[in-house]
Scaffold this active site. Structure first.
Site, PDB file in Angstrom:
ATOM      1  N   ASP A   1      -9.506  40.030 -18.125  1.00  0.00           N
ATOM      2  CA  ASP A   1      -9.649  39.041 -17.052  1.00  0.00           C
ATOM      3  C   ASP A   1      -8.815  39.528 -15.869  1.00  0.00           C
ATOM      4  OD1 ASP A   1      -9.922  36.834 -15.434  1.00  0.00           O
ATOM      5  OD2 ASP A   1      -8.626  35.529 -16.619  1.00  0.00           O
TER       6      ASP A   1
ATOM      7  N   GLU B   1     -14.410  40.882 -17.021  1.00  0.00           N
ATOM      8  CA  GLU B   1     -14.874  39.751 -16.209  1.00  0.00           C
ATOM      9  C   GLU B   1     -15.023  40.184 -14.751  1.00  0.00           C
ATOM     10  OE1 GLU B   1     -13.023  35.526 -14.842  1.00  0.00           O
ATOM     11  OE2 GLU B   1     -12.878  35.981 -16.998  1.00  0.00           O
TER      12      GLU B   1
ATOM     13  N   ASP C   1      -3.952  33.177 -17.819  1.00  0.00           N
ATOM     14  CA  ASP C   1      -4.815  34.362 -17.875  1.00  0.00           C
ATOM     15  C   ASP C   1      -4.867  34.963 -19.278  1.00  0.00           C
ATOM     16  OD1 ASP C   1      -5.011  34.349 -14.891  1.00  0.00           O
ATOM     17  OD2 ASP C   1      -2.887  34.813 -15.082  1.00  0.00           O
TER      18      ASP C   1
ATOM     19  N   GLU D   1       0.846  -1.201   0.000  1.00  0.00           N
ATOM     20  CA  GLU D   1       0.000   0.000   0.000  1.00  0.00           C
ATOM     21  C   GLU D   1       0.882   1.252   0.000  1.00  0.00           C
ATOM     22  OE1 GLU D   1      -2.857   0.205  -0.779  1.00  0.00           O
ATOM     23  OE2 GLU D   1      -3.909  -1.628  -0.279  1.00  0.00           O
TER      24      GLU D   1
END
EC number: 3.1.-.-
Length: 686
Positions: free
Chosen positions: A474, A546, A658, A320
């Site tokens: 933006d 925006e 962006d 694990e």
């Protein structure tokens, strides 16, 4: 009574006879003189220990190799070992007719004169072969394979009549690395022999070398028998191979204790307790057969990492591993420096959490360490998420282990408790949002966008350039340069369909002084003024701001731009759902995916161009704005959501998206003719 007394002796005698028969049955006797002797130069012949001196080219004959493996197998059908019989399936051997046998015997009936040098060469080959067959290391490795085969043949569990492919692969990763460290000089010869034991004799050397790597990773769905096969491998290694140091690390103490107890019980089943020394206080098992060096197993947890420091494990199983305490990983990975050590990571994959699926990041590594069991391929993950009745990939032939139950009802019931848990626990490498692995925009389209730029200053182009341009802002109200910046773009229409990027900005606030809206508006106004100076035919601008981050700041930016703009401007107005008031801002929603698809469509068809005179005041002078934009375009990823929808983004570790978002939305909004672009309402209400 007499029968009862002699019964043990009879059984022992029977076993001895079976062992003798097993050792001799099907084996070719070594001839005193070579059956075939080719009298050519020594460099052109090949000494075979059972046949004689053959032409050198025979060493590459697959027909001869298959013949020898069929009639003189390394392991026969009823080979005995410490744990019973292997019950190997042997191919049917064709039998020659009596007439053909007689004719063949006549060919060898005449006396053959073999030179002394040929006899010496043949005898040397026989001695080398016998020394290899009887070497201590070879016998140990052979014993391990035979014992494990017998152990898994319903001796370990009634269900273990066969093993899964990933379990066989785990055995081979363990075994062939063991061959490489136990017999480094004879590794290639031993591997060629043991390939027959695993029925992989056609495997090439490059693939076989993967099993000898110093690290391997297995990602297996839940309840498939990972720990089960690890316990079997460890137990038989201790019983078969001497002077071996094995480590086992689990994510929880109860798992390590369970494996520790199961190994002890397994060894007690087949061997007397006097062969074993158990130290429960530190989780150590020392097992040694008479006249052999003992082998050691240490079971520990990731919470007690000091217990594995200073050890010299040759095999370290990390169970694990995705859920191992991250502080313990450096200690575990330190064994990579040990020359004769291998780490085998085994884990299920809870891919809904990035922190517990980090091993999947090894996918695509040149070392080819990752082994994944999955019921869905990468091309059909989205179909798997969107169709409730689908439990496996349509391009797979579904093979489910006998102790696993997978059907539509199980999937439905499991997801009722926790949505998506069936997908993340079963599929192994899926995630709640799957990223596309293919290139969305073709390389030729990107090259065309970068190289084929339009001279928007020429009279011929300006004659077709629309007098209205579109600007999208933006805004970002943070000074964290690694997080996000303000993306601004200006796009013009050229003809009926083509769009041209005239200017772009990626603006970052240097300080938080309360004037963020003014600084962003000044950057946008400067960009618009420069574009208008270069393109005097532009008479109007449509501006979209925006407002998802801050609606109040978006309105402030609109007011500043309206006061300072060099040409008449109109703004996109968003309607307030409660009062119906129009505000100069835009709330970006689910249309972002549609906008990205429109941009991708335009890029692939060459309908989106860049101007040779593209304007930018914020992107470094040494960096081409188009190249800067292309870095974000290349990073576009499509992400499928659980509700069947999808979204796009191009976020990277060291670069935000962006500027790309502003270009995408500017192109999308400039294509619509019915959007609410209106002059700013400047009438005072008080």
């Amino acid at each position: 009574m007499f029968y009862v007394k002699v019964m043990p002796a009879l059984q022992k005698a029977c076993e001895e006879l079976q062992n003798q028969w097993s050792a001799k049955s099907g084996k070719w006797p070594v001839p005193e003189t070579p059956l075939v002797a080719v009298e050519t130069r020594r460099s052109e012949r090949w000494p075979h220990p059972y046949l004689g001196l053959l032409p050198g080219v025979a060493a590459y004959s697959s027909t001869l190799e298959d013949y020898c493996h069929l009639y003189n197998p390394y392991i026969d059908a009823l080979t005995r070992c410490d744990l019973g019989q292997t019950h190997r399936r042997v191919a049917t051997q064709p039998v020659l007719s009596d007439q053909l046998c007689q004719q063949l015997k006549k060919l060898f009936s005449c006396p053959r004169n073999t030179s002394v040098k040929a006899k010496l060469e043949f005898e040397a080959a026989v001695r080398t072969h016998q020394a290899l067959d009887n070497s201590q290391v070879f016998l140990e490795l052979k014993t391990f394979v035979l014992n494990l085969s017998a152990f898994l043949n319903k001796r370990y569990s009634d269900r273990s009549s066969h093993i899964e492919l990933f379990q066989k692969q785990l055995i081979m990763h363990t075994f062939f690395f063991l061959v490489s460290i136990k017999a480094p000089e004879l590794c290639e010869k031993f591997c060629n022999i043991f390939k027959l034991y695993f029925n992989i004799d056609t495997m090439d050397q490059a693939t076989l070398d993967i099993f000898k790597q110093k690290a391997s990773v297995f990602l297996i769905p839940r309840r498939h028998g990972k720990t089960w096969i690890v316990v079997a491998i460890i137990s038989i290694l201790l019983a078969s191979v001497q002077d071996l140091r094995i480590g086992y690390v689990a994510h929880q103490k109860h798992v390590a204790n369970a494996v520790f107890t199961e190994v002890i019980n397994t060894l007690h089943t087949f061997f007397p307790g006097k062969y074993m020394d158990v130290k429960k206080e530190n989780g150590t098992i020392i097992f040694g057969l008479p006249n052999k060096k003992p082998s050691t197993l240490l079971c520990a947890t990731c919470f007690n990492k000091n217990s594995i420091r200073g050890q010299t494990f040759q095999l370290l199983f990390v169970d694990e591993a995705n859920f191992i305490k991250k502080d313990a990983l450096p200690t575990i990975l330190g064994f990579m420096l040990q020359k004769d050590a291998k780490i085998i990571f085994i884990s299920s994959s809870n891919s809904s959490d990035q922190s517990t699926s980090f091993l999947y990041n090894l996918k695509g590594a040149s070392e080819r360490m990752l082994n994944v069991v999955s019921y869905v391929c990468s091309n059909h993950k989205e179909d798997f998420s969107m169709q409730d009745g689908l439990i496996s990939c349509p391009c797979y032939s579904l093979h489910v282990p006998s102790y696993i139950s997978i059907d539509e009802q199980i999937k439905t019931t499991t997801n009722l408790f926790l949505d998506g848990v069936f997908d993340t626990e079963l599929m192994g490498d899926s995630s709640c949002g799957t990223l596309s692995t293919f290139q969305i925009i073709s390389e030729s389209a990107l090259s065309q966008f970068e190289l084929c730029r339009i001279d928007t200053a020429s009279p011929q182009v300006q004659a077709h350039l629309n007098s209205t341009v579109h600007m999208y802002i933006d805004p970002a109200f943070t000074n964290n340069l690694d997080a996000s910046g303000t993306g601004i773009s200006v796009i013009g229409r050229l003809g009926a369909k083509t769009k041209v990027i005239l200017g772009c900005e990626h603006f970052f606030l240097q300080k938080l002084t309360g004037t963020a809206a003014l600084q962003i508006a000044s950057c946008a106004t400067s960009l618009l003024r420069s574009v208008v100076i270069i393109h005097p035919m532009i008479k109007c601008a449509q501006i979209t701001i925006e407002g998802n981050s801050s609606q109040d700041s978006a309105v402030a930016i609109a007011n500043f731009i309206d006061e300072c703009a060099p040409i008449p401007v109109t703004f996109y107005h968003q309607s307030d759902k409660t009062k119906g008031v129009l505000c100069p801002l835009y709330l970006l929603g689910q249309e972002k995916a549609v906008a990205f698809e429109s941009f991708i469509y335009a890029m692939n068809l060459g309908l989106c161009k860049a101007s040779q005179l593209i304007v930018s005041h914020t992107i470094k002078l040494s960096f081409d704005p188009v190249t800067y934009l292309l870095e974000q375009v290349r990073a576009i990823k499509c992400q499928s959501l659980r509700d069947g929808s999808h979204t796009y983004h191009a976020k990277q570790k060291n670069l935000s998206d962006d500027l790309l978002v502003s270009v995408v939305m500017s192109l999308y909004l400039s294509s619509a003719n019915t959007l609410p672009f209106k002059p700013l309402h400047i009438e005072r209400f008080f």
